[in-house]
Design a protein around this motif. Sequence first.
Motif, PDB file in Angstrom:
ATOM      1  N   ARG A 206       0.834  -1.188   0.000  1.00  6.53           N
ATOM      2  CA  ARG A 206       0.000   0.000   0.000  1.00  6.53           C
ATOM      3  C   ARG A 206       0.883   1.257   0.000  1.00  6.53           C
ATOM      4  O   ARG A 206       2.045   1.212   0.385  1.00  6.53           O
ATOM      5  CB  ARG A 206      -0.909   0.030   1.236  1.00  6.53           C
ATOM      6  CG  ARG A 206      -1.902  -1.120   1.332  1.00  6.53           C
ATOM      7  CD  ARG A 206      -2.970  -1.025   0.255  1.00  6.53           C
ATOM      8  NE  ARG A 206      -3.984  -2.077   0.378  1.00  6.53           N
ATOM      9  CZ  ARG A 206      -3.903  -3.275  -0.190  1.00  6.53           C
ATOM     10  NH1 ARG A 206      -2.828  -3.582  -0.914  1.00  6.53           N
ATOM     11  NH2 ARG A 206      -4.869  -4.160  -0.055  1.00  6.53           N
ATOM     12  N   ASP A 207       0.295   2.366  -0.416  1.00  6.40           N
ATOM     13  CA  ASP A 207       0.937   3.687  -0.344  1.00  6.40           C
ATOM     14  C   ASP A 207       2.271   3.731  -1.084  1.00  6.40           C
ATOM     15  O   ASP A 207       3.229   4.369  -0.634  1.00  6.40           O
ATOM     16  CB  ASP A 207       1.143   4.113   1.118  1.00  6.40           C
ATOM     17  CG  ASP A 207      -0.171   4.257   1.850  1.00  6.40           C
ATOM     18  OD1 ASP A 207      -1.127   4.783   1.255  1.00  6.40           O
ATOM     19  OD2 ASP A 207      -0.250   3.840   3.022  1.00  6.40           O
ATOM     20  N   LEU A 208       2.339   3.087  -2.234  1.00  4.76           N
ATOM     21  CA  LEU A 208       3.570   3.091  -3.029  1.00  4.76           C
ATOM     22  C   LEU A 208       3.636   4.307  -3.946  1.00  4.76           C
ATOM     23  O   LEU A 208       2.615   4.843  -4.384  1.00  4.76           O
ATOM     24  CB  LEU A 208       3.651   1.830  -3.881  1.00  4.76           C
ATOM     25  CG  LEU A 208       3.659   0.475  -3.179  1.00  4.76           C
ATOM     26  CD1 LEU A 208       3.786  -0.634  -4.208  1.00  4.76           C
ATOM     27  CD2 LEU A 208       4.789   0.394  -2.162  1.00  4.76           C
TER      28      LEU A 208
ATOM     29  N   ALA B  38       7.659   3.184  -0.771  1.00  8.20           N
ATOM     30  CA  ALA B  38       6.469   3.698  -0.105  1.00  8.20           C
ATOM     31  C   ALA B  38       6.535   5.214   0.025  1.00  8.20           C
ATOM     32  O   ALA B  38       7.610   5.822  -0.009  1.00  8.20           O
ATOM     33  CB  ALA B  38       6.318   3.062   1.273  1.00  8.20           C
ATOM     34  N   ARG B  39       5.375   5.798   0.228  1.00  8.15           N
ATOM     35  CA  ARG B  39       5.265   7.252   0.320  1.00  8.15           C
ATOM     36  C   ARG B  39       6.073   7.830   1.480  1.00  8.15           C
ATOM     37  O   ARG B  39       6.519   8.975   1.436  1.00  8.15           O
ATOM     38  CB  ARG B  39       3.796   7.643   0.460  1.00  8.15           C
ATOM     39  CG  ARG B  39       3.476   9.089   0.130  1.00  8.15           C
ATOM     40  CD  ARG B  39       1.982   9.327   0.145  1.00  8.15           C
ATOM     41  NE  ARG B  39       1.259   8.388  -0.696  1.00  8.15           N
ATOM     42  CZ  ARG B  39       1.140   8.512  -2.011  1.00  8.15           C
ATOM     43  NH1 ARG B  39       1.688   9.548  -2.633  1.00  8.15           N
ATOM     44  NH2 ARG B  39       0.469   7.626  -2.718  1.00  8.15           N
ATOM     45  N   ASP B  40       6.283   7.027   2.528  1.00  9.17           N
ATOM     46  CA  ASP B  40       7.027   7.510   3.697  1.00  9.17           C
ATOM     47  C   ASP B  40       8.530   7.356   3.557  1.00  9.17           C
ATOM     48  O   ASP B  40       9.278   7.600   4.496  1.00  9.17           O
ATOM     49  CB  ASP B  40       6.547   6.798   4.967  1.00  9.17           C
ATOM     50  CG  ASP B  40       6.816   5.290   4.945  1.00  9.17           C
ATOM     51  OD1 ASP B  40       7.400   4.784   3.961  1.00  9.17           O
ATOM     52  OD2 ASP B  40       6.431   4.618   5.924  1.00  9.17           O
ATOM     53  N   GLY B  41       9.007   6.946   2.368  1.00 11.00           N
ATOM     54  CA  GLY B  41      10.440   6.833   2.123  1.00 11.00           C
ATOM     55  C   GLY B  41      11.044   5.503   2.511  1.00 11.00           C
ATOM     56  O   GLY B  41      12.261   5.321   2.407  1.00 11.00           O
ATOM     57  N   ARG B  42      10.209   4.572   2.931  1.00 15.19           N
ATOM     58  CA  ARG B  42      10.688   3.226   3.214  1.00 15.19           C
ATOM     59  C   ARG B  42      10.530   2.352   1.976  1.00 15.19           C
ATOM     60  O   ARG B  42       9.830   2.697   1.035  1.00 15.19           O
ATOM     61  CB  ARG B  42       9.928   2.620   4.397  1.00 15.19           C
ATOM     62  CG  ARG B  42      10.069   3.431   5.673  1.00 15.19           C
ATOM     63  CD  ARG B  42       9.510   2.691   6.862  1.00 15.19           C
ATOM     64  NE  ARG B  42       9.597   3.487   8.084  1.00 15.19           N
ATOM     65  CZ  ARG B  42       9.491   2.986   9.304  1.00 15.19           C
ATOM     66  NH1 ARG B  42       9.293   1.699   9.473  1.00 15.19           N
ATOM     67  NH2 ARG B  42       9.588   3.776  10.367  1.00 15.19           N
TER      68      ARG B  42
ATOM     69  N   ASP C  61      14.147   7.431   4.116  1.00 14.22           N
ATOM     70  CA  ASP C  61      14.294   8.660   3.329  1.00 14.22           C
ATOM     71  C   ASP C  61      14.689   8.392   1.883  1.00 14.22           C
ATOM     72  O   ASP C  61      15.473   9.123   1.283  1.00 14.22           O
ATOM     73  CB  ASP C  61      15.321   9.602   3.979  1.00 14.22           C
ATOM     74  CG  ASP C  61      14.897  10.049   5.366  1.00 14.22           C
ATOM     75  OD1 ASP C  61      13.695  10.291   5.566  1.00 14.22           O
ATOM     76  OD2 ASP C  61      15.768  10.142   6.243  1.00 14.22           O
ATOM     77  N   ILE C  62      14.130   7.337   1.310  1.00 14.18           N
ATOM     78  CA  ILE C  62      14.420   6.961  -0.074  1.00 14.18           C
ATOM     79  C   ILE C  62      13.467   7.693  -1.022  1.00 14.18           C
ATOM     80  O   ILE C  62      12.278   7.836  -0.743  1.00 14.18           O
ATOM     81  CB  ILE C  62      14.292   5.434  -0.264  1.00 14.18           C
ATOM     82  CG1 ILE C  62      15.227   4.700   0.701  1.00 14.18           C
ATOM     83  CG2 ILE C  62      14.580   5.050  -1.711  1.00 14.18           C
ATOM     84  CD1 ILE C  62      16.696   5.052   0.561  1.00 14.18           C
ATOM     85  N   VAL C  63      14.019   8.152  -2.152  1.00 15.21           N
ATOM     86  CA  VAL C  63      13.199   8.874  -3.134  1.00 15.21           C
ATOM     87  C   VAL C  63      13.153   8.186  -4.494  1.00 15.21           C
ATOM     88  O   VAL C  63      12.339   8.558  -5.348  1.00 15.21           O
ATOM     89  CB  VAL C  63      13.696  10.320  -3.302  1.00 15.21           C
ATOM     90  CG1 VAL C  63      13.543  11.094  -1.996  1.00 15.21           C
ATOM     91  CG2 VAL C  63      15.150  10.364  -3.781  1.00 15.21           C
TER      92      VAL C  63
END
Length: 283
Positions: A164-166, A180-184, A203-205
């Motif tokens: 979810r939240d990708l 994921a949206r949270d950087g994981r 903190d991955i972008v």
Amino acid sequence: MPVNGPVIAAGRRHSLGVRADGTVVAAGAGAAGECRVDDWAQVVAVAAGNVHTAPNTGRSHSVGLRSDGTVLATGWNGDGQCEVASWRNVTLVAAGWRRTLGLLDDGTVVAAGRRREGACDVSQWREIVALACGDWHSVGLRADGTAVAVGNNRRGQCAVDAWRDLTAVAAGYLHTVGLARDGRVVAVGDRSTGACDVDAWRDIVAVAAGSYHTVAVTAAGRVVAVGNNAFGQCDVAEWRGIVAVAAGSTHTLGLRADGTVVATGDNAHGQCDVTGWNAIRVP
């Protein structure tokens, strides 16, 4: 019609880059014609057909997405993976071993190439916003942040239904990665090489998946990598100012914010000879 996608790409034995002026540069082995991109123009994104390193692999193909939504392809066409000339309204392209995928502006996906493993069975996909190709499996990111996958699932590389939240997906030989949206980052599939050891990343972008390794860009412009490092394809700790990465079978590319490119890993075919590249289009 908005078009997007990777501006650098890495295959089994070659690398591609889109210049700011819409032309394309290539490095590496081109025996199958995968590096014949000198006459390409108005290109905004590229894809390289990647496949794991083995005695029976090597030939590849290259795909270019034009600003008008049409698609170019060159190289190995043994399964019709380069038969994309009729495609229209394409906004993103992806390439795997023996196949090419195109995302249309209505969120559906078209495919050309080998159908034996089911990796081209994408006609029922809807509301797709991003694509990724592994060797024998294909992954789509839906607008709602969920993922769908088809093709070979012998190592669980298609088990993405719970994600979810990708915001992005990537696919290697036998593994799949989701940002994921949270950087994981999450990963499924073959864990024997360490390519799925991404649980600690933060903190991955951006993410990319090679055959047996996984690479990511942090918000600070640094790069992390896990998995097989037999050729130094994970030796990215010293890179700085990176805005995008691409992972081939055994090499890795990084695009700097100034439009230059760095590379590490196997260079047996010149696929890492990118030091002369400049003015690569920055996403």
